[in-house]
Structures are given as structure tokens and as C-alpha cells.
Design a protein around this motif. Structure first.
Motif, PDB file in Angstrom:
ATOM      1  N   PHE A 245       0.846  -1.197   0.000  1.00 48.24           N
ATOM      2  CA  PHE A 245       0.000   0.000   0.000  1.00 48.24           C
ATOM      3  C   PHE A 245       0.883   1.250   0.000  1.00 48.24           C
ATOM      4  O   PHE A 245       0.652   2.200  -0.750  1.00 48.24           O
ATOM      5  N   ALA A 246       1.919   1.261   0.850  1.00 47.50           N
ATOM      6  CA  ALA A 246       2.822   2.409   0.933  1.00 47.50           C
ATOM      7  C   ALA A 246       3.542   2.648  -0.387  1.00 47.50           C
ATOM      8  O   ALA A 246       3.718   3.805  -0.811  1.00 47.50           O
ATOM      9  N   LEU A 247       3.946   1.579  -1.054  1.00 42.56           N
ATOM     10  CA  LEU A 247       4.658   1.740  -2.329  1.00 42.56           C
ATOM     11  C   LEU A 247       3.752   2.325  -3.402  1.00 42.56           C
ATOM     12  O   LEU A 247       4.192   3.144  -4.226  1.00 42.56           O
ATOM     13  N   LEU A 248       2.489   1.932  -3.400  1.00 45.01           N
ATOM     14  CA  LEU A 248       1.547   2.501  -4.360  1.00 45.01           C
ATOM     15  C   LEU A 248       1.362   4.001  -4.120  1.00 45.01           C
ATOM     16  O   LEU A 248       1.344   4.808  -5.061  1.00 45.01           O
ATOM     17  N   LEU A 249       1.235   4.397  -2.840  1.00 47.70           N
ATOM     18  CA  LEU A 249       1.077   5.818  -2.535  1.00 47.70           C
ATOM     19  C   LEU A 249       2.320   6.615  -2.916  1.00 47.70           C
ATOM     20  O   LEU A 249       2.226   7.708  -3.486  1.00 47.70           O
ATOM     21  N   THR A 250       3.500   6.084  -2.604  1.00 50.62           N
ATOM     22  CA  THR A 250       4.720   6.846  -2.873  1.00 50.62           C
ATOM     23  C   THR A 250       4.998   6.966  -4.370  1.00 50.62           C
ATOM     24  O   THR A 250       5.454   8.014  -4.832  1.00 50.62           O
ATOM     25  N   VAL A 251       4.726   5.913  -5.129  1.00 45.95           N
ATOM     26  CA  VAL A 251       4.956   6.021  -6.567  1.00 45.95           C
ATOM     27  C   VAL A 251       3.993   7.031  -7.187  1.00 45.95           C
ATOM     28  O   VAL A 251       4.364   7.803  -8.090  1.00 45.95           O
ATOM     29  N   ALA A 252       2.748   7.068  -6.690  1.00 44.03           N
ATOM     30  CA  ALA A 252       1.777   8.046  -7.187  1.00 44.03           C
ATOM     31  C   ALA A 252       2.199   9.463  -6.850  1.00 44.03           C
ATOM     32  O   ALA A 252       2.075  10.385  -7.675  1.00 44.03           O
ATOM     33  N   ASN A 253       2.737   9.669  -5.657  1.00 46.41           N
ATOM     34  CA  ASN A 253       3.112  11.017  -5.245  1.00 46.41           C
ATOM     35  C   ASN A 253       4.403  11.494  -5.888  1.00 46.41           C
ATOM     36  O   ASN A 253       4.560  12.691  -6.157  1.00 46.41           O
ATOM     37  N   GLY A 254       5.338  10.579  -6.133  1.00 47.07           N
ATOM     38  CA  GLY A 254       6.513  10.961  -6.910  1.00 47.07           C
ATOM     39  C   GLY A 254       6.108  11.415  -8.302  1.00 47.07           C
ATOM     40  O   GLY A 254       6.624  12.403  -8.834  1.00 47.07           O
ATOM     41  N   PHE A 255       5.158  10.699  -8.881  1.00 43.01           N
ATOM     42  CA  PHE A 255       4.611  11.057 -10.194  1.00 43.01           C
ATOM     43  C   PHE A 255       3.987  12.451 -10.129  1.00 43.01           C
ATOM     44  O   PHE A 255       4.218  13.293 -11.018  1.00 43.01           O
ATOM     45  N   LEU A 256       3.193  12.714  -9.088  1.00 41.30           N
ATOM     46  CA  LEU A 256       2.485  13.991  -8.985  1.00 41.30           C
ATOM     47  C   LEU A 256       3.439  15.174  -8.876  1.00 41.30           C
ATOM     48  O   LEU A 256       3.173  16.249  -9.429  1.00 41.30           O
TER      49      LEU A 256
END
Length: 222
Positions: free
Chosen positions: A10-21
Motif C-alpha cells: 500500500f505504501a509503495l503505491l502511494l509513494t509512486v503516485a506522489n513521486g509522479f504527482l
């Protein structure tokens, strides 16, 4: 019992999305980082010191959105919402995904504040609600704190031979790499698809929603 929201996946999904943002808002939405508010505070102070209150005010709205997002996250964590709404975390992730998906329809000619303000609100919600991977503390929307903990746990783990610290090192290494990978993907995707590139992190947040549903069926606490 392990909670979905505290798992590494779950944490990896959030961090990859936020790096993208971060890459997306910098390249497509006015050269800003909407996820964290340090830049907005600095620019507010600089513009105010230069006698440009209108420019300074433009940086206030994301800060206020961030404050509102953290406040709402605190209310959700208090448990009061569960009296009226079942599975509030699921609804939160759904709302965040919808916000990002909607932003993909906003043309680049629209003032950037119409985009950066809701992104700041989403980031604040994530900081307020999701800060743990098991027993380890992390931030899903920024990498400085995670990078610091990576180095500290690496030193303790490999110099002092601490097994728990080595496990923390692997966790923070994964989080840092995923944030970096998200930023790299965001840079390439934004150059290719411009404002519509945000649909990719929106899709990632929809995946986190699926995790809640799947885990519940497996008997894992959401």
C-alpha cells in the motif's frame, strides 16, 4: 492483525503516485510541488517581502487546503465518522482518485491554483491518514524524511548489526526507490501526454481501493 493501510505494498503505491504527482505539477502545472508546503511558505514570505501581496496570496490557498486536509484526516482517524459511514478509508481513497482523474480534464490554460489546491488537499489527507508501514514511520508524499531514515537504519543495521534496523533499511530503500521511479515515470508521461498524464496516478489510487476490498474478503483488517 495487519491493516491494509500499513502494508508495504500500500505504501509503495502511494509513494509512486506522489513521486509522479511532483513531476507532473512541476512540468504541467506551473513549476510547483503541490504535495508539500515548504515551497509555498517560502514563496509567500518572499513575495510579501517584495511588496507583492497578490502574488503572496496565491501561495496561501494551497496551504489552507493542506490545513483542511490534515484536519479532515484527524476527524476520520478519531472514529467519529464510522458512526455514519462504513469503511471511511475506502471512501477517502475513492474521493482522492476521483479528484486526480478530474484534474486530467482541466486544460493547461486554466489558472494553476485550480489544480494545485485540490492536489494539496489530497496530499494532506494522505499525510494525515497513512504514516506507518508496520511499525515503521514514513511519509507517502515526500522523500526527505524517508531518505534520512534509510541512512540511519542502514548505519544501525549494518554497523551495529541490528536485525530490525536492517529490515527498516530494506523498507525505506523500497519506498525511496518507488518515489524516485514515480517521479521519473511522471516526467516521461507528462512530456508525452501533458495534463492528462495525471490519470496514471489516479489509476494507482484506484488500485489501493481494490486492495481494501480484496483484503477484507481474505479476512484482513482494512
Amino acid at each position: 492483525m495487519t491493516r491494509t493501510s500499513t502494508t508495504l505494498r500500500f505504501a509503495l503505491l502511494l509513494t509512486v503516485a506522489n513521486g509522479f504527482l511532483d513531476a507532473y505539477t512541476y512540468l504541467a502545472r506551473g513549476g510547483v510541488f503541490a504535495n508539500v508546503q515548504t515551497g509555498n511558505v517560502i514563496f509567500f514570505a518572499l513575495h510579501l517581502s517584495q511588496g507583492r501581496p497578490a502574488n503572496a496570496l496565491a501561495h496561501v490557498w494551497p496551504i489552507l487546503a493542506f490545513v483542511a486536509g490534515v484536519g479532515l484526516a484527524s476527524h476520520l482517524k478519531s472514529g467519529r465518522v464510522e458512526r455514519y459511514l462504513k469503511h471511511p478509508l475506502r471512501w477517502t481513497m475513492l474521493a482522492q482518485a476521483i479528484v486526480l482523474a478530474t484534474i486530467g480534464f482541466v486544460p493547461g490554460t486554466v489558472p494553476n491554483s485550480y489544480v494545485t489546491v485540490p492536489i494539496s488537499f489530497v496530499a494532506a489527507m494522505q499525510i494525515g491518514l497513512f504514516r506507518k508501514i508496520g511499525d515503521f514511520v514514513y511519509l507517502p508524499v515526500a522523500t526527505t524524511g524517508n531518505l534520512m531514515r534509510l541512512i540511519e537504519s542502514g548505519y544501525t543495521g549494518f554497523v551495529d548489526h541490528d536485525a530490525i534496523a536492517r529490515r527498516a533499511f530494506r523498507t525505506y530503500a523500497a519506498v525511496t526507490l518507488f518515489f524516485t521511479g514515480g517521479a521519473l515515470a511522471g516526467a516521461f508521461a507528462t512530456r508525452a501526454w501533458s495534463v492528462q498524464a495525471i490519470w496514471l496516478p489516479a489509476a494507482v489510487l484506484f488500485v489501493t481501493l481494490v486492495l481494501f476490498v480484496v483484503d477484507e474478503r481474505k479476512g484482513i483488517e482494512p
